[in-house]
Design an enzyme around this catalytic site. Sequence first.
Site, short mmCIF file in Angstrom:
data_model
loop_
_atom_site.label_atom_id
_atom_site.label_comp_id
_atom_site.label_asym_id
_atom_site.label_seq_id
_atom_site.Cartn_x
_atom_site.Cartn_y
_atom_site.Cartn_z
N SER D 22 0.83 -1.20 0.00
CA SER D 22 0.00 0.00 0.00
C SER D 22 0.86 1.25 0.00
CB SER D 22 -0.92 0.02 1.22
OG SER D 22 -0.17 -0.04 2.41
N THR D 154 -39.57 24.93 -12.78
CA THR D 154 -39.80 23.63 -12.18
C THR D 154 -40.11 22.72 -13.35
OG1 THR D 154 -42.16 23.96 -11.83
CG2 THR D 154 -40.70 24.59 -10.03
N HIS D 155 -39.68 21.49 -13.27
CA HIS D 155 -39.82 20.55 -14.39
C HIS D 155 -39.18 21.11 -15.65
CE1 HIS D 155 -43.18 18.42 -12.18
NE2 HIS D 155 -43.30 19.62 -11.66
N SER D 276 -13.00 22.90 -29.44
CA SER D 276 -13.18 21.58 -30.04
C SER D 276 -12.04 21.32 -31.01
CB SER D 276 -14.52 21.55 -30.78
OG SER D 276 -14.52 20.55 -31.76
N LYS D 282 -16.76 26.18 -31.56
CA LYS D 282 -17.18 25.75 -30.23
C LYS D 282 -16.44 26.47 -29.10
CE LYS D 282 -19.64 23.01 -29.32
NZ LYS D 282 -19.46 21.57 -29.16
N ASN D 284 -16.81 25.66 -25.10
CA ASN D 284 -17.54 24.77 -24.21
C ASN D 284 -17.29 25.08 -22.74
OD1 ASN D 284 -18.40 23.29 -26.50
ND2 ASN D 284 -16.46 22.18 -26.50
N GLU D 289 -19.01 20.92 -16.83
CA GLU D 289 -19.36 19.55 -17.21
C GLU D 289 -18.54 18.56 -16.37
OE1 GLU D 289 -18.50 20.51 -21.51
OE2 GLU D 289 -20.04 18.96 -21.71
N TYR D 316 -9.71 -6.00 12.86
CA TYR D 316 -9.06 -5.54 11.66
C TYR D 316 -9.01 -6.66 10.64
CZ TYR D 316 -5.88 -3.57 8.29
OH TYR D 316 -5.36 -3.10 7.11
N LYS D 324 -8.30 3.59 1.72
CA LYS D 324 -7.55 4.84 1.57
C LYS D 324 -7.65 5.48 0.19
CE LYS D 324 -4.35 2.94 4.08
NZ LYS D 324 -5.33 2.27 4.93
#
Lengths: 457, 457, 457, 457
Positions: D22, D154-155, D276, D282, D284, D289, D316, D324
Amino acid sequence: AKLWGGRFEKPVTEAVTKFSESVSYDKRLYSQDLKGSRAHCKMLAAQGLMTDSDRDTILKGLDEIEARIERGDFTWRADREDVHMNVEAALIELVGEPAKKLHTARSRNDQVITDVRLWCRDAIDGLLERIQTLQVALVRLAIANQDLVVPGYTHMQRAQPILVPHLLLAYVEQLDRDAGRLRDCRSRLNFSSLGSCALAGTGLPIDRHMTAKELGFSGPLRNSVDGVMDRDFLLELLSANAIIGVHLSRLAEEWVLYASEEFGFITPSDAVSTGSSIMPQKKNPDPMELVRGKSARIIGSLTTVLVLCKGLPSAYNRDLQEDKEPLFDSVETVQGILEVTAEFADNVTFNADRLAKSLPAGHLDATTLADYLVKKGMPFRTSHDVVGRAVAVAVKEKIELQDLTLEQFRALDPIFEEDVYGYLGVTNSVSKFISYGSTGAERVAEQLEYWKERLSQ
Amino acid sequence: AKLWGGRFEKPVTEAVTKFSESVSYDKRLYSQDLKGSRAHCKMLAAQGLMTDSDRDTILKGLDEIEARIERGDFTWRADREDVHMNVEAALIELVGEPAKKLHTARSRNDQVITDVRLWCRDAIDGLLERIQTLQVALVRLAIANQDLVVPGYTHMQRAQPILVPHLLLAYVEQLDRDAGRLRDCRSRLNFSSLGSCALAGTGLPIDRHMTAKELGFSGPLRNSVDGVMDRDFLLELLSANAIIGVHLSRLAEEWVLYASEEFGFITPSDAVSTGSSIMPQKKNPDPMELVRGKSARIIGSLTTVLVLCKGLPSAYNRDLQEDKEPLFDSVETVQGILEVTAEFADNVTFNADRLAKSLPAGHLDATTLADYLVKKGMPFRTSHDVVGRAVAVAVKEKIELQDLTLEQFRALDPIFEEDVYGYLGVTNSVSKFISYGSTGAERVAEQLEYWKERLSQ
Amino acid sequence: AKLWGGRFEKPVTEAVTKFSESVSYDKRLYSQDLKGSRAHCKMLAAQGLMTDSDRDTILKGLDEIEARIERGDFTWRADREDVHMNVEAALIELVGEPAKKLHTARSRNDQVITDVRLWCRDAIDGLLERIQTLQVALVRLAIANQDLVVPGYTHMQRAQPILVPHLLLAYVEQLDRDAGRLRDCRSRLNFSSLGSCALAGTGLPIDRHMTAKELGFSGPLRNSVDGVMDRDFLLELLSANAIIGVHLSRLAEEWVLYASEEFGFITPSDAVSTGSSIMPQKKNPDPMELVRGKSARIIGSLTTVLVLCKGLPSAYNRDLQEDKEPLFDSVETVQGILEVTAEFADNVTFNADRLAKSLPAGHLDATTLADYLVKKGMPFRTSHDVVGRAVAVAVKEKIELQDLTLEQFRALDPIFEEDVYGYLGVTNSVSKFISYGSTGAERVAEQLEYWKERLSQ
Amino acid sequence: AKLWGGRFEKPVTEAVTKFSESVSYDKRLYSQDLKGSRAHCKMLAAQGLMTDSDRDTILKGLDEIEARIERGDFTWRADREDVHMNVEAALIELVGEPAKKLHTARSRNDQVITDVRLWCRDAIDGLLERIQTLQVALVRLAIANQDLVVPGYTHMQRAQPILVPHLLLAYVEQLDRDAGRLRDCRSRLNFSSLGSCALAGTGLPIDRHMTAKELGFSGPLRNSVDGVMDRDFLLELLSANAIIGVHLSRLAEEWVLYASEEFGFITPSDAVSTGSSIMPQKKNPDPMELVRGKSARIIGSLTTVLVLCKGLPSAYNRDLQEDKEPLFDSVETVQGILEVTAEFADNVTFNADRLAKSLPAGHLDATTLADYLVKKGMPFRTSHDVVGRAVAVAVKEKIELQDLTLEQFRALDPIFEEDVYGYLGVTNSVSKFISYGSTGAERVAEQLEYWKERLSQ
């Protein structure tokens, strides 16, 4: 007819009606919904938005509806979509015109989340009670087995001896933090959305502080958009539940193992065991297997609501209707596993004889032996190595550490003396623990005292 | 009395009974359970493990039980735990002694998984049918709007013009792979566990090939431990469902956006819209919001069963009882979203006028312009840069690319000629696409033909 | 400078650059990316979109870049965002003008998904190989312990005796279906996105069938929007991986238990065990604990990509960049757990002595005894009850079933005869199994033969 | 050689070493690990378990190791497994014999969880700071656009007009609860596991209160088994993070939509936009995002650790090593999305003109009109219906509500009077809101004041 049909020319299709309705499950919010409507109605009257007479008519109507629901005499209609519309439409049928004023300065958007907050508050109170019941059951079981030693494991390999109450109290501690999480969640959710209306508040002179107080909330939420869009309180509750599920799944795993032929540490009574349809000898600890299994659905419910909310634009979106079933399922499931685990704890016997026979295996005293060398002045890392070699000898000869002769010990290191035998064997080993929080008998007794007092408050 | 009570002295507690029962939901497997019992019974008789007369008595009894269930005249009892025990106990009550032979060489462990396999097989057939219905609805919508252009987006920014049918067929393709996954899953699960008994098989001379054939399975599973312990077929089905959920959530998102004031590309009819309890002007595309939202519970159900099975020791553990509710919920939900999406597709109108007005914005023809330069011999990377600067001019002047003068173009690069205007504007742009699978009109027509033929088979 | 900077006036901030870059992890696609670029380049030349000389220059440049990457002599730049832009920009630096033609009729949208498809195809081949290696290791272990009996469990309670190879072959069967899922996934994903370009295809005369063939795909995808937007193949692979994870987590749980003091059925060699920093006697089966634990991250990765894709509007959205790390992690983790489980299987010894001593407990022969009564003509349900009471007697007297006298048996039911003792005891019991797929010695031998042949192909 | 090798005869295989190590990721705990070792060492000396001279030697050695690590001059070795063993082995090499005393009365089991608690504490502090930074950025953006109106949805359908600051403050509220969750988590985790040793505590006279105090913990945990087995604090942190992820995914979705051509409400600056590779026009909003997308991995990390812990026996188990990476990933990702969202907020402009043009559509004033009727004394439910019909007229005539003549209004209901026009149009409509928490200008100004004060503390 729909209560919102003004601009619509065609009814929705049957398939859509069936797909969209929520009343089949959100009707369980009826009590919270009526409570909210009563508070809202009183406030409207107090603010002059309806007459006292209208208020009284509505309140009486709501009481009648509650009575009908509770005696199973209320027809829930899918074409009325949800609990709110079912109640409002029934109220209009029941008391007529005044009922049409109830939805003043209110939207289903703020209404539903108010209902859900009230429901969660009650749910948390119920969970807290069940947590305490389980803690009490575990402490009771701990007291009944106060001096019993079990092997402690890490990696499922025997590690060190521990007292049964010490192990059981570990779970009591976990449940305590679980309760803390629920209480924090309760405080954080205990604010009123009512009066957020659709999303922007209202131009009518409502008093949100009054309804908040009436409903036992700490106060109104400060922002109406936030008031209708967020479900974080629900996610917090589902998370707290998922952690409870994980905790109990671990206890369940432990008890299922303990009840196996191989461990044989506990025997569940017939009252909490089931049999096999084919194998006549079987007596299975099914309730704890189900506790372990049900942790999965609690995690699944959390996942569902996280996925549900992810990436939704503000404010209310119909997707949010889907928050209720996972919420109900999660709370019910956690209630169930808390109750059944407590019942199992009440119906389980630790097998002292079997444990006594089992303890010599696995060199549970090895670390105590290393501590002995440390007390003699040997650096721990060296003592670890010396004891490692002593274990290798014992494994080879298929004996226990206490069966090694002093010569054998001294061949490993001349530091060993006759007093080493006072550190060997499980009874000696467990008696040596003294650190705070350890499995030492006095330490454990202190902790038992602490919990007895805490839980009797 | 319990059918497995021989070695038990005390009954289980009421809380445990309620917590452990599964009949409240697994009763929906009754038809599969009866089918399995009939096949098992015939096999036992064929193998001489019961008489033909006992067989006939039992078969008649099972028919009677099915009839009672279907006319709502059967009492499901929670103390009989599950569908299997309810049926068997009722059968014993109904026909007496012969019924006690039915569970010969059978365990609930292999019985339940046989039932579930049969159920999944039917469920998949139902899903495949609904997928095709939705594909047909999408193709029909595509045909109805064959020449309509919409802006294509990447990053929610306007990218290139695409034909409506091209966009819709993208979802038809996705559904096609969804169907493929379901079919593969069906083939893989269509093996019989029956005769695995508790986990080890049996010493009685049963014929597993006979029952497998009777039940329409491809054959018996080769290993009885595997036969009772694994739920991978169920996880595979839940995964396929989750992917369907994701696919439809994306279509739903798109249509919800298209139905907004801002886009205005589609208008759902009143038949698939709902209103607001407070805002009189609202007409919401709720069904598609719910489709998007319900993808969450499909994912949640998959998570539940993955978590459930993780880390369970072999072979059967009671945890596995918890696999059924998420399975049923997932299948039902996917059925629902497939149906409602098809219904929505049948009730939606593309707004050609609004689209026409909307298309000039966003420089959808910029890539076509870059391709123009490539055809003139300019390396693409250079043409990308030149057009980028042309766009910057257009943005600055708030005009479209086709409004730039030839001088303005030539100022950027002398390669531009008069013929550039044949590549500009959305109509010109979309007409230029020719590659296989592209949005070019001929290409799209070919694809529509392909799908019309495929789906009419 | 950026390759897409034409219309931009200001550079992106450093924080955004760091947050947005993917080259730190998608550089591992370099080999697939180069393969795709070579195929694309050849096609462009074949279609007259670049000269043969440009093609040769580019191909040589790509070879040089591959060589540099492989000898660690290539500088990956975060400001160039991703593997595609890093390679293209380096190519331009290396060979100049011709390189600017490589991105003709291509977008990163179709390029990346082509790379990922190629990567997944290789990944699946690697997983299939490792599955077979593990199957071979399990069969080898089965052969080495062909006659050894272990207790079979349900509910972690002793159920019936089973042969070690029978148990091990259950996992071989599961892995076989895992391989089937991967193969189905491979077939379904093996189609080419290349030429979908940004989302709409292109107006340039490309040949998508040629690039598809060159890259070993079954053909081009039929729809360019679908070609850039869907990640279902990736979800399918992640699902198949999650199921493998669940399978191995169950085997791991079993072996961790078997290696415990209490079971003691297996001893892993030192080569696959680790020790404790504090307890000198410990020898832990860590690799199998990690196999069990790592199933969690495989499930987590699947969840991540499901959540990622949920509700995204078509076609490409930047969110999708996040699909790669969970994909890589899932595949690597599954590779690891397959390898390590095989290695563990190669390093584990079943303890025949310990098993022999352990078998008498738990009445593993009870079902065989019930079958005995069935053979005598008693209905199974009655025999189950009779044996249940026999077990109760044995439990009370702390003896085994075979220690009951004939009188004791006959006191339960007069049907018992002297031959009952031929059915009692684990050796007798296991010898009685005969059904197809059962733990009977002959049945198991047949299965071993089957797998030896299958796996040597 | 391994520090735990005493009883081992063979080294572990390379594959297992690589699979099990680890240190490649837990080395990032080095600073916490050294802090813990220093405290432990001082305590051992204070308790007479090592000399002051040994203590000083060790402390000096630890300083030297920290210096080496920080200047990149420390070799992390996979065969030494983890950060703890790497540090201890290096210390032994550096200062010799005294270092062998450091691990006295300590196990990696309590050591690692102490490190993780310290790390989480720091991580939470860092997250709290970033939350505040984002809140400040949002408030700043709110102030800059204090009077600007946007459509509230709304919606995804236009609902009511809201002020930009009102909408932005909704997110500030959500972040406030997020911070509350983190603070509660911090309090709950801030207890010391150190001295729990392997699981049972120790027989050596350590002082756990001293180390707890030295490390800034509120005190020692009360139960040593609990101290090494539970990861609930980590699950709580991951849950709080997941909720933050969901919150920001919603804001991200909103801003991505706002930045589209169709909405056009905001323009992100070039500094937070990307282009792009194929479409030159473009620009963006990639960072948002990615914020939306990255919420998926935060949810995935939570899922991973829930699944990981589910069903593990106490205390344990090596599985827990896998906690982790998801922890680190979750915290880093949340840091990133908080930072980048703040940066985006700082780089975004609301387009007042475009908004002004957009507002008339969608009948945002319909609810205000219904409120007008309520003020006139009409029951709300009736007014809802009347306005619904008014909207139907407006839709049919393609006009706004304010364009209806008084006659048209009165045809619907004679209650309408000339003053109705004071309630129509977005400007009138938004000015009417007065309720606490509503979008009314005064209410919003109050809230802005509140937050300015809160955040400047």
